[in-house]
Write a protein that holds these residues in place. Sequence first.
Motif, PDB file in Angstrom:
ATOM      1  N   THR A   1       0.840  -1.179   0.000  1.00  0.00           N
ATOM      2  CA  THR A   1       0.000   0.000   0.000  1.00  0.00           C
ATOM      3  C   THR A   1       0.886   1.244   0.000  1.00  0.00           C
ATOM      4  O   THR A   1       2.111   1.145   0.179  1.00  0.00           O
TER       5      THR A   1
ATOM      6  N   ASP B   1      -6.977   5.308   2.070  1.00  0.00           N
ATOM      7  CA  ASP B   1      -7.179   4.807   0.713  1.00  0.00           C
ATOM      8  C   ASP B   1      -8.100   5.700  -0.114  1.00  0.00           C
ATOM      9  O   ASP B   1      -7.916   5.817  -1.335  1.00  0.00           O
ATOM     10  N   ASP B   2      -9.090   6.322   0.515  1.00  0.00           N
ATOM     11  CA  ASP B   2     -10.003   7.157  -0.267  1.00  0.00           C
ATOM     12  C   ASP B   2      -9.314   8.407  -0.782  1.00  0.00           C
ATOM     13  O   ASP B   2      -9.585   8.872  -1.900  1.00  0.00           O
TER      14      ASP B   2
ATOM     15  N   THR C   1      -6.013   8.561  -1.426  1.00  0.00           N
ATOM     16  CA  THR C   1      -5.119   8.043  -2.467  1.00  0.00           C
ATOM     17  C   THR C   1      -5.861   7.848  -3.789  1.00  0.00           C
ATOM     18  O   THR C   1      -5.348   8.180  -4.861  1.00  0.00           O
ATOM     19  N   ALA C   2      -7.081   7.328  -3.725  1.00  0.00           N
ATOM     20  CA  ALA C   2      -7.859   7.102  -4.943  1.00  0.00           C
ATOM     21  C   ALA C   2      -8.106   8.405  -5.689  1.00  0.00           C
ATOM     22  O   ALA C   2      -8.075   8.435  -6.925  1.00  0.00           O
ATOM     23  N   ARG C   3      -8.315   9.496  -4.952  1.00  0.00           N
ATOM     24  CA  ARG C   3      -8.538  10.793  -5.604  1.00  0.00           C
ATOM     25  C   ARG C   3      -7.255  11.311  -6.236  1.00  0.00           C
ATOM     26  O   ARG C   3      -7.268  11.881  -7.328  1.00  0.00           O
TER      27      ARG C   3
ATOM     28  N   VAL D   1      -5.991   9.651  -9.817  1.00  0.00           N
ATOM     29  CA  VAL D   1      -6.669   9.848 -11.106  1.00  0.00           C
ATOM     30  C   VAL D   1      -5.919  10.843 -11.990  1.00  0.00           C
ATOM     31  O   VAL D   1      -6.181  10.925 -13.197  1.00  0.00           O
TER      32      VAL D   1
ATOM     33  N   GLU E   1      -5.464   3.473 -10.752  1.00  0.00           N
ATOM     34  CA  GLU E   1      -5.691   2.374  -9.818  1.00  0.00           C
ATOM     35  C   GLU E   1      -6.204   1.109 -10.494  1.00  0.00           C
ATOM     36  O   GLU E   1      -6.524   0.141  -9.831  1.00  0.00           O
ATOM     37  N   SER E   2      -6.257   1.100 -11.811  1.00  0.00           N
ATOM     38  CA  SER E   2      -6.875  -0.022 -12.505  1.00  0.00           C
ATOM     39  C   SER E   2      -6.181  -1.344 -12.213  1.00  0.00           C
ATOM     40  O   SER E   2      -6.828  -2.393 -12.159  1.00  0.00           O
TER      41      SER E   2
ATOM     42  N   ARG F   1      -3.848  -1.594  -9.534  1.00  0.00           N
ATOM     43  CA  ARG F   1      -3.241  -1.479  -8.209  1.00  0.00           C
ATOM     44  C   ARG F   1      -3.633  -2.672  -7.345  1.00  0.00           C
ATOM     45  O   ARG F   1      -4.806  -3.015  -7.245  1.00  0.00           O
TER      46      ARG F   1
ATOM     47  N   PHE G   1      -3.568  -2.244  -1.034  1.00  0.00           N
ATOM     48  CA  PHE G   1      -4.458  -1.349  -0.305  1.00  0.00           C
ATOM     49  C   PHE G   1      -4.235  -1.559   1.189  1.00  0.00           C
ATOM     50  O   PHE G   1      -3.694  -2.589   1.616  1.00  0.00           O
TER      51      PHE G   1
END
Length: 209
Positions: A132, A155-156, A158-160, A163, A170-171, A173, A176
Amino acid sequence: MSLGALIAACSDDDEPRTRTASEARTTDMDDARACTLTAEQTEGPFYFDVDRIRSDIREDREGTSLRLRLRVRDQDAGCEPIRNAVVDLWHCDAEGSYSATGQTYLRGAQVTNSDGIAEFTTIYPGWYPGRTVHIHAKVHLDRETVLTTQFYFADDVTARVFVDEPYPGESNRDGFNPSDGLYDPNLELTLSEERDGYSGRFTVDVERA
């Protein structure tokens, strides 16, 4: 001055020093945080001493700006801030690569001020297979490494971040927080969004060797 020399110099320096205006602004830490020894974690395979005392460790690495404020406290003394501790950081770039021998990007050290705070300017780390998102750190006191640990990210958030370029998204990744064997929620940075990126805060409580 090398990292080792700086550690020796700081441990011999008992004279108080005047806080600068910059230091006075770094007091937005969570003073209510419980006094609990920060967990030790492995340094991993990518550490080496680059002898770079600096607050901006980005060099030519692109990515979302991340401003880190790390406070060091002495658990054995009622969690009083520790002045002149040396905080050493290293982490991967947006594409998941660490600087190798002969390179220095995303590596560096800072000395804590009178509030026990060291501040760094870097980028939000990327990811690499099996882990992670994280940052490595060592805290040095009295010529010794007192603590080796890692810091983590929600994680939320990181997801932002992922992009946008230059992050690879993250396709594919596979690392986590819940699936990472080392992740510790107690080592997660407190993150705040800023105009050009994020700020991260953490208080490191250590005990002297």
